[in-house]
Design an enzyme around this catalytic site. Structure first.
Site, PDB file in Angstrom:
ATOM      1  N   LYS A   1      -2.432  -1.888  -3.545  1.00 36.10           N
ATOM      2  CA  LYS A   1      -2.780  -0.441  -3.568  1.00 36.10           C
ATOM      3  C   LYS A   1      -2.338   0.682  -3.432  1.00 36.10           C
ATOM      4  CE  LYS A   1      -5.936   1.904  -0.414  1.00 36.10           C
ATOM      5  NZ  LYS A   1      -6.585   2.072   0.859  1.00 36.10           N
TER       6      LYS A   1
ATOM      7  N   LYS B   1       0.328  -1.343   0.185  1.00 37.04           N
ATOM      8  CA  LYS B   1      -0.027   0.012   0.019  1.00 37.04           C
ATOM      9  C   LYS B   1       1.018   1.199  -0.286  1.00 37.04           C
ATOM     10  CE  LYS B   1      -3.145   2.102   2.696  1.00 37.04           C
ATOM     11  NZ  LYS B   1      -4.261   2.247   3.330  1.00 37.04           N
TER      12      LYS B   1
HETATM   13  C1  PBG Z   1      -7.459   3.615   5.549  1.00 34.74           C
HETATM   14  C2  PBG Z   1      -7.240   3.472   4.152  1.00 34.74           C
HETATM   15  C3  PBG Z   1      -7.433   4.359   3.006  1.00 34.74           C
HETATM   16  C4  PBG Z   1      -8.020   3.379   2.256  1.00 34.74           C
HETATM   17  C5  PBG Z   1      -8.382   1.941   2.663  1.00 34.74           C
HETATM   18  N1  PBG Z   1      -8.218   1.650   3.562  1.00 34.74           N
HETATM   19  C6  PBG Z   1      -7.484   5.184   3.687  1.00 34.74           C
HETATM   20  C7  PBG Z   1      -5.488   6.033   3.748  1.00 34.74           C
HETATM   21  O1  PBG Z   1      -4.735   4.910   3.216  1.00 34.74           O
HETATM   22  O2  PBG Z   1      -5.293   6.851   3.669  1.00 34.74           O
HETATM   23  C8  PBG Z   1      -8.710   4.055   0.417  1.00 34.74           C
HETATM   24  C9  PBG Z   1      -9.156   3.931   0.307  1.00 34.74           C
HETATM   25  C10 PBG Z   1      -9.903   4.647  -1.241  1.00 34.74           C
HETATM   26  O3  PBG Z   1      -9.175   5.854  -1.795  1.00 34.74           O
HETATM   27  O4  PBG Z   1     -10.209   4.303  -2.031  1.00 34.74           O
HETATM   28  N2  PBG Z   1      -5.907   3.510   5.679  1.00 34.74           N
END
Ligand code: PBG
Length: 334
Positions: free
Chosen positions: A257, A204
């Site tokens: 992601k 991520k």
């Molecule tokens: C929580 C989380 C996030 C997303 C999924 N889980 C936000 C982040 O990490 O700031 C992003 C999902 C999206 O943009 O659709 N940590």
């Protein structure tokens, strides 16, 4: 007598593109409703539209049931749930993340009662929607602003246990703390939930494409950014390191992601693991296509189908997408 022809015309790939039937016969990839995961924001306090994400709403736990029914009707059987709580329910350690009366726990119980095992329920496990500072873990004291990795792990494990208890099939930690997959696995096993799986947000990145999500979930960090725990977009080798660590800690499936700008990473991770791989087609990617389509700049059904197909081609087994139900229900995938 065979006619002379230039050597460069000996091979004619266009033969296999001549008709739609031929193209279908030789297509290497497809995307079906079963490949899609529908994300939902669940809240007890503030249902309604999400600014910046046309067509996306926050639902109450009861209201979610109708959405799941529509998803199931379109062949999308897997949902990913995010909880949204009001600001006055947030604190330093994100205590409400593990609340068994919170929106996600309630939605899980309702959905399981209503749909039984027809639906696959995955929950996002992270503190950022529940902390008053908006970070995914608890800040450590001290001058240099930092998130305390090891102090965060028990809180994530509490949250994961609460979701397992309420009926989740899989929990999906998205916080990017080190060791959390192993820690959560141990806690789930110890709590009698060895049957509940872990979909790790293994890879991520610290991405600008999460912008609309943070508005939806009210989870933007108040101070600093997430670069000390989420990955640097400049890195690809590091993605393999993260992925393999989570495999070793017992993850059941891995996620990459965001998706669209990271398909090289997806392909690289695909080559390194036998676990199911999930692409997260994130909020900013959804917003880009929605806004471009609304401006008449592109054909939304075709652009959505192409984007999803390309994620599959890069190696994704499943795709989490805010377009999931709309694309499946309206026949955009075919
Ligand atoms: C929580 C989380 C996030 C997303 C999924 N889980 C936000 C982040 O990490 O700031 C992003 C999902 C999206 O943009 O659709 N940590």
């Amino acid at each position: 007598m065979i006619a002379e022809r230039p050597r460069y015309l000996a091979d004619r790939p266009r033969r296999l593109r001549a008709t739609s039937a031929i193209r279908d016969a030789v297509a290497e990839t497809d995307v079906l409703p079963r490949h899609l995961v529908a994300p939902f924001f669940v809240t007890a306090s503030a249902p309604g539209p999400v600014p910046g994400m046309p067509g996306v709403k926050r639902y109450s736990p009861e209201g979610l049931l109708r959405q799941l029914e529509a998803a199931l009707g379109a062949g999308v059987r897997t949902a990913l749930l995010f909880g949204v709580v009001p600001d006055d329910a947030k604190d330093f350690a994100g205590t409400k993340a593990a609340d068994d009366q919170g929106p996600v726990a309630r939605a899980l119980r309702l959905a399981r009662r209503e749909f039984g095992d027809e639906v696959v329920l995955i929950t996002d496990v992270c503190l950022c929607g529940y902390t008053d500072h908006g970070h995914c873990g608890v800040p450590a004291g001290g001058e240099r602003f930092a998130i305390d990795n090891d102090a965060t792990l028990p809180l994530l494990a509490e949250m994961a246990s609460a979701h397992a208890e309420a009926g989740a099939d899989l929990v999906a930690p998205s916080d990017m703390m080190d060791g959390r997959v192993g820690y959560i696995r141990e806690r789930l096993d110890g709590g009698g939930h060895s049957g509940v799986g872990i979909l790790s947000y293994a890879v991520k990145y610290a991405s600008a494409f999460y912008g609309p999500f943070r508005t939806a979930a009210g989870s933007a960090p108040g101070h600093g950014d997430r670069s000390s725990y989420q990955m640097d977009p400049r890195n690809r080798r590091e993605a393999l390191r993260e992925a393999l660590l989570d495999v070793a800690q017992g993850a059941d499936a891995l996620m990459v992601k965001p998706a669209l700008a990271y398909l090289d990473v997806m392909a690289a991770v695909r080559a390194e693991t036998r676990l199911p791989l999930v692409a997260y087609n994130v909020s900013g990617e959804y917003a880009m296509l929605k806004h471009a389509a609304a401006a008449g700049a592109l054909d939304e059904p075709r652009a959505v189908r192409e984007a999803l197909l390309c994620m599959r081609r890069a190696g994704a087994d499943l795709i989490i997408s805010y377009h999931a139900v709309e694309a499946a229900a309206r026949g955009w995938l075919a």
